[in-house]
Design a protein around this motif. Structure first.
Motif, PDB file in Angstrom:
ATOM      1  N   ARG A  94      22.850-126.204   6.607  1.00 17.13           N
ATOM      2  CA  ARG A  94      23.775-125.273   7.216  1.00 17.13           C
ATOM      3  C   ARG A  94      24.845-124.788   6.243  1.00 17.13           C
ATOM      4  O   ARG A  94      25.199-125.460   5.273  1.00 17.13           O
ATOM      5  CB  ARG A  94      24.467-125.950   8.395  1.00 17.13           C
ATOM      6  CG  ARG A  94      25.148-127.229   7.984  1.00 17.13           C
ATOM      7  CD  ARG A  94      25.972-127.834   9.081  1.00 17.13           C
ATOM      8  NE  ARG A  94      27.098-126.977   9.406  1.00 17.13           N
ATOM      9  CZ  ARG A  94      27.525-126.808  10.652  1.00 17.13           C
ATOM     10  NH1 ARG A  94      26.955-127.451  11.655  1.00 17.13           N
ATOM     11  NH2 ARG A  94      28.541-126.003  10.885  1.00 17.13           N
ATOM     12  N   PRO A  95      25.451-123.636   6.560  1.00 15.43           N
ATOM     13  CA  PRO A  95      26.642-123.235   5.805  1.00 15.43           C
ATOM     14  C   PRO A  95      27.851-124.027   6.292  1.00 15.43           C
ATOM     15  O   PRO A  95      27.914-124.442   7.455  1.00 15.43           O
ATOM     16  CB  PRO A  95      26.777-121.746   6.146  1.00 15.43           C
ATOM     17  CG  PRO A  95      26.168-121.617   7.499  1.00 15.43           C
ATOM     18  CD  PRO A  95      25.037-122.617   7.542  1.00 15.43           C
ATOM     19  N   LEU A  96      28.803-124.231   5.421  1.00 12.37           N
ATOM     20  CA  LEU A  96      30.071-124.861   5.762  1.00 12.37           C
ATOM     21  C   LEU A  96      31.127-123.767   5.689  1.00 12.37           C
ATOM     22  O   LEU A  96      31.354-123.188   4.623  1.00 12.37           O
ATOM     23  CB  LEU A  96      30.398-125.997   4.791  1.00 12.37           C
ATOM     24  CG  LEU A  96      29.300-127.065   4.624  1.00 12.37           C
ATOM     25  CD1 LEU A  96      29.735-128.124   3.621  1.00 12.37           C
ATOM     26  CD2 LEU A  96      28.945-127.704   5.958  1.00 12.37           C
ATOM     27  N   LEU A  99      37.385-125.637   7.210  1.00 14.17           N
ATOM     28  CA  LEU A  99      37.869-126.769   6.420  1.00 14.17           C
ATOM     29  C   LEU A  99      37.365-128.088   6.979  1.00 14.17           C
ATOM     30  O   LEU A  99      36.987-128.997   6.228  1.00 14.17           O
ATOM     31  CB  LEU A  99      39.405-126.748   6.381  1.00 14.17           C
ATOM     32  CG  LEU A  99      40.072-127.760   5.435  1.00 14.17           C
ATOM     33  CD1 LEU A  99      39.651-127.523   3.995  1.00 14.17           C
ATOM     34  CD2 LEU A  99      41.585-127.684   5.575  1.00 14.17           C
ATOM     35  N   LYS A 100      37.325-128.205   8.299  1.00 12.97           N
ATOM     36  CA  LYS A 100      36.890-129.467   8.910  1.00 12.97           C
ATOM     37  C   LYS A 100      35.431-129.792   8.594  1.00 12.97           C
ATOM     38  O   LYS A 100      35.037-130.960   8.597  1.00 12.97           O
ATOM     39  CB  LYS A 100      37.106-129.441  10.420  1.00 12.97           C
ATOM     40  CG  LYS A 100      36.198-128.493  11.185  1.00 12.97           C
ATOM     41  CD  LYS A 100      36.400-128.662  12.684  1.00 12.97           C
ATOM     42  CE  LYS A 100      35.413-127.843  13.496  1.00 12.97           C
ATOM     43  NZ  LYS A 100      35.531-128.125  14.938  1.00 12.97           N
ATOM     44  N   ASP A 101      34.606-128.763   8.318  1.00 15.17           N
ATOM     45  CA  ASP A 101      33.197-129.004   7.976  1.00 15.17           C
ATOM     46  C   ASP A 101      33.070-129.886   6.731  1.00 15.17           C
ATOM     47  O   ASP A 101      32.138-130.682   6.619  1.00 15.17           O
ATOM     48  CB  ASP A 101      32.467-127.683   7.720  1.00 15.17           C
ATOM     49  CG  ASP A 101      32.339-126.818   8.963  1.00 15.17           C
ATOM     50  OD1 ASP A 101      32.433-127.371  10.084  1.00 15.17           O
ATOM     51  OD2 ASP A 101      32.134-125.602   8.814  1.00 15.17           O
ATOM     52  N   PHE A 102      33.991-129.712   5.798  1.00 15.38           N
ATOM     53  CA  PHE A 102      33.903-130.436   4.538  1.00 15.38           C
ATOM     54  C   PHE A 102      34.280-131.907   4.696  1.00 15.38           C
ATOM     55  O   PHE A 102      33.925-132.737   3.864  1.00 15.38           O
ATOM     56  CB  PHE A 102      34.781-129.753   3.480  1.00 15.38           C
ATOM     57  CG  PHE A 102      34.295-128.369   3.131  1.00 15.38           C
ATOM     58  CD1 PHE A 102      33.399-128.181   2.099  1.00 15.38           C
ATOM     59  CD2 PHE A 102      34.705-127.265   3.864  1.00 15.38           C
ATOM     60  CE1 PHE A 102      32.919-126.915   1.788  1.00 15.38           C
ATOM     61  CE2 PHE A 102      34.235-125.998   3.570  1.00 15.38           C
ATOM     62  CZ  PHE A 102      33.340-125.820   2.529  1.00 15.38           C
ATOM     63  N   ASP A 103      34.988-132.220   5.777  1.00 13.89           N
ATOM     64  CA  ASP A 103      35.224-133.625   6.136  1.00 13.89           C
ATOM     65  C   ASP A 103      34.051-134.175   6.927  1.00 13.89           C
ATOM     66  O   ASP A 103      33.582-135.290   6.684  1.00 13.89           O
ATOM     67  CB  ASP A 103      36.509-133.749   6.953  1.00 13.89           C
ATOM     68  CG  ASP A 103      37.655-134.347   6.151  1.00 13.89           C
ATOM     69  OD1 ASP A 103      37.399-134.990   5.118  1.00 13.89           O
ATOM     70  OD2 ASP A 103      38.816-134.152   6.557  1.00 13.89           O
ATOM     71  N   ILE A 112      28.506-124.822  -3.726  1.00 14.85           N
ATOM     72  CA  ILE A 112      29.640-123.981  -3.384  1.00 14.85           C
ATOM     73  C   ILE A 112      29.810-122.879  -4.421  1.00 14.85           C
ATOM     74  O   ILE A 112      29.389-123.019  -5.568  1.00 14.85           O
ATOM     75  CB  ILE A 112      30.954-124.789  -3.252  1.00 14.85           C
ATOM     76  CG1 ILE A 112      31.393-125.331  -4.608  1.00 14.85           C
ATOM     77  CG2 ILE A 112      30.820-125.903  -2.243  1.00 14.85           C
ATOM     78  CD1 ILE A 112      32.794-125.928  -4.563  1.00 14.85           C
ATOM     79  N   GLU A 113      30.408-121.790  -3.965  1.00 13.78           N
ATOM     80  CA  GLU A 113      30.724-120.683  -4.861  1.00 13.78           C
ATOM     81  C   GLU A 113      32.181-120.297  -4.653  1.00 13.78           C
ATOM     82  O   GLU A 113      32.653-120.211  -3.511  1.00 13.78           O
ATOM     83  CB  GLU A 113      29.811-119.485  -4.587  1.00 13.78           C
ATOM     84  CG  GLU A 113      30.075-118.308  -5.520  1.00 13.78           C
ATOM     85  CD  GLU A 113      29.143-117.135  -5.283  1.00 13.78           C
ATOM     86  OE1 GLU A 113      29.403-116.055  -5.844  1.00 13.78           O
ATOM     87  OE2 GLU A 113      28.166-117.306  -4.516  1.00 13.78           O
ATOM     88  N   LEU A 155      37.056-120.681  -1.805  1.00 14.61           N
ATOM     89  CA  LEU A 155      35.623-120.728  -1.521  1.00 14.61           C
ATOM     90  C   LEU A 155      35.151-119.443  -0.842  1.00 14.61           C
ATOM     91  O   LEU A 155      35.777-118.972   0.110  1.00 14.61           O
ATOM     92  CB  LEU A 155      35.285-121.924  -0.634  1.00 14.61           C
ATOM     93  CG  LEU A 155      35.044-123.266  -1.340  1.00 14.61           C
ATOM     94  CD1 LEU A 155      36.315-123.772  -2.015  1.00 14.61           C
ATOM     95  CD2 LEU A 155      34.550-124.305  -0.351  1.00 14.61           C
ATOM     96  N   VAL A 156      34.044-118.888  -1.346  1.00 18.12           N
ATOM     97  CA  VAL A 156      33.434-117.726  -0.693  1.00 18.12           C
ATOM     98  C   VAL A 156      32.089-118.084  -0.072  1.00 18.12           C
ATOM     99  O   VAL A 156      31.575-117.346   0.781  1.00 18.12           O
ATOM    100  CB  VAL A 156      33.254-116.552  -1.684  1.00 18.12           C
ATOM    101  CG1 VAL A 156      34.604-116.044  -2.141  1.00 18.12           C
ATOM    102  CG2 VAL A 156      32.387-116.945  -2.874  1.00 18.12           C
ATOM    103  N   ASP A 157      31.516-119.214  -0.467  1.00 16.01           N
ATOM    104  CA  ASP A 157      30.236-119.632   0.102  1.00 16.01           C
ATOM    105  C   ASP A 157      30.070-121.128  -0.112  1.00 16.01           C
ATOM    106  O   ASP A 157      30.457-121.665  -1.158  1.00 16.01           O
ATOM    107  CB  ASP A 157      29.076-118.886  -0.550  1.00 16.01           C
ATOM    108  CG  ASP A 157      27.755-119.107   0.195  1.00 16.01           C
ATOM    109  OD1 ASP A 157      27.762-119.003   1.436  1.00 16.01           O
ATOM    110  OD2 ASP A 157      26.738-119.391  -0.457  1.00 16.01           O
ATOM    111  N   ALA A 158      29.505-121.802   0.885  1.00 16.55           N
ATOM    112  CA  ALA A 158      29.209-123.227   0.771  1.00 16.55           C
ATOM    113  C   ALA A 158      28.057-123.557   1.704  1.00 16.55           C
ATOM    114  O   ALA A 158      28.046-123.121   2.861  1.00 16.55           O
ATOM    115  CB  ALA A 158      30.430-124.081   1.127  1.00 16.55           C
ATOM    116  N   LYS A 159      27.092-124.317   1.200  1.00 14.54           N
ATOM    117  CA  LYS A 159      25.911-124.627   2.003  1.00 14.54           C
ATOM    118  C   LYS A 159      25.367-125.997   1.623  1.00 14.54           C
ATOM    119  O   LYS A 159      25.294-126.339   0.442  1.00 14.54           O
ATOM    120  CB  LYS A 159      24.838-123.551   1.781  1.00 14.54           C
ATOM    121  CG  LYS A 159      23.620-123.700   2.675  1.00 14.54           C
ATOM    122  CD  LYS A 159      22.638-122.565   2.441  1.00 14.54           C
ATOM    123  CE  LYS A 159      21.420-122.717   3.340  1.00 14.54           C
ATOM    124  NZ  LYS A 159      20.421-121.646   3.111  1.00 14.54           N
TER     125      LYS A 159
END
Length: 218
Positions: A94-96, A99-103, A112-113, A155-159
């Motif tokens: 999934r994409p993140l 902010l809470k997704d990263f926890d 990440i980009e 961050l512009v993208d994280a998956k």
């Protein structure tokens, strides 16, 4: 990251309360296409729970959210012209976007980009190290004992990267959800969600597990 354009962000502001009312959270929203035919893509999930359930959507959930969103869009009419509404789950890799997704997904592998150069580059891959003071921590792949922190705003993208560990977590989330719903997990379904990940699907892999589409017009 939940919305790419101002129009996306305006729609999120309208639809966030709708999703919450029926028990879901919007992960990402994109209004795509030209002036004639457009697509409104909504990726959503059940909120994460202390028992490990949540973070997913099934077909019935997608249908429920689609009906709720359609009712509000028909009344508010914020999109001009014809469009197709697509509601889907985030998928395993999934994409993140929050902010809470990263926890929630700390300890898992991620790409990440950034919107700027840091440490000599914009793209990174490594293990999520959680969040500290509004910054996302990353244990950079190939660099032992190196944890860097990036402001979330960069961050512009994280998956998430599809790995055995991620597949196992997906199976555990499904089992926790079925238990919370009072049912029994189907062994074949759990195995399918938690099988070995022999191949990294990469950035071109499909995010969605389920997708319900319907056309709307003024």
């Amino acid at each position: 990251m939940r919305g790419k354009t101002q129009e996306d962000r305006d729609l999120i502001e309208i639809l966030d309360p709708v999703a919450e009312t029926v028990g879901f959270e919007i992960v990402r929203l994109r209004l795509m296409g030209g002036a004639e035919t457009r697509r409104l893509q909504i990726m959503a999930e059940r909120p994460m729970q202390p028992d490990g359930s949540g973070g997913d959507m099934n077909v019935e959930d997608c249908a429920k959210l689609s009906r709720a969103v359609s009712e509000i869009l028909d009344a508010a009419d914020p999109i001009s012209g014809e469009y197709t509404l697509e509601v889907s789950s985030p998928g395993v890799d999934r994409p993140l976007t929050r902010l809470k997704d990263f926890d929630d997904y700390a300890g898992l592998e991620v790409r990440i980009e950034l919107d700027r150069v840091a440490e000599g580059r914009k793209r990174f891959k490594g293990e999520l190290a959680g969040v500290e003071d509004g910054q996302v921590g990353l244990n950079i792949e190939g660099e032992d004992d190196t944890t860097v922190y990036f402001p979330f705003e960069w961050l512009v993208d994280a998956k998430l990267v599809l790995t055995d560990q991620l597949m196992k977590r997906g199976a555990e989330q499904r089992a926790a959800r079925v238990a919370a719903d009072g049912g029994d997990a189907d062994e074949d379904d759990v195995a399918a969600d938690g099988g070995d990940a022999d191949e990294d699907l990469g950035d071109d892999a499909e995010d969605e597990d389920f997708d319900l589409s319907e056309s709307e017009e003024d």
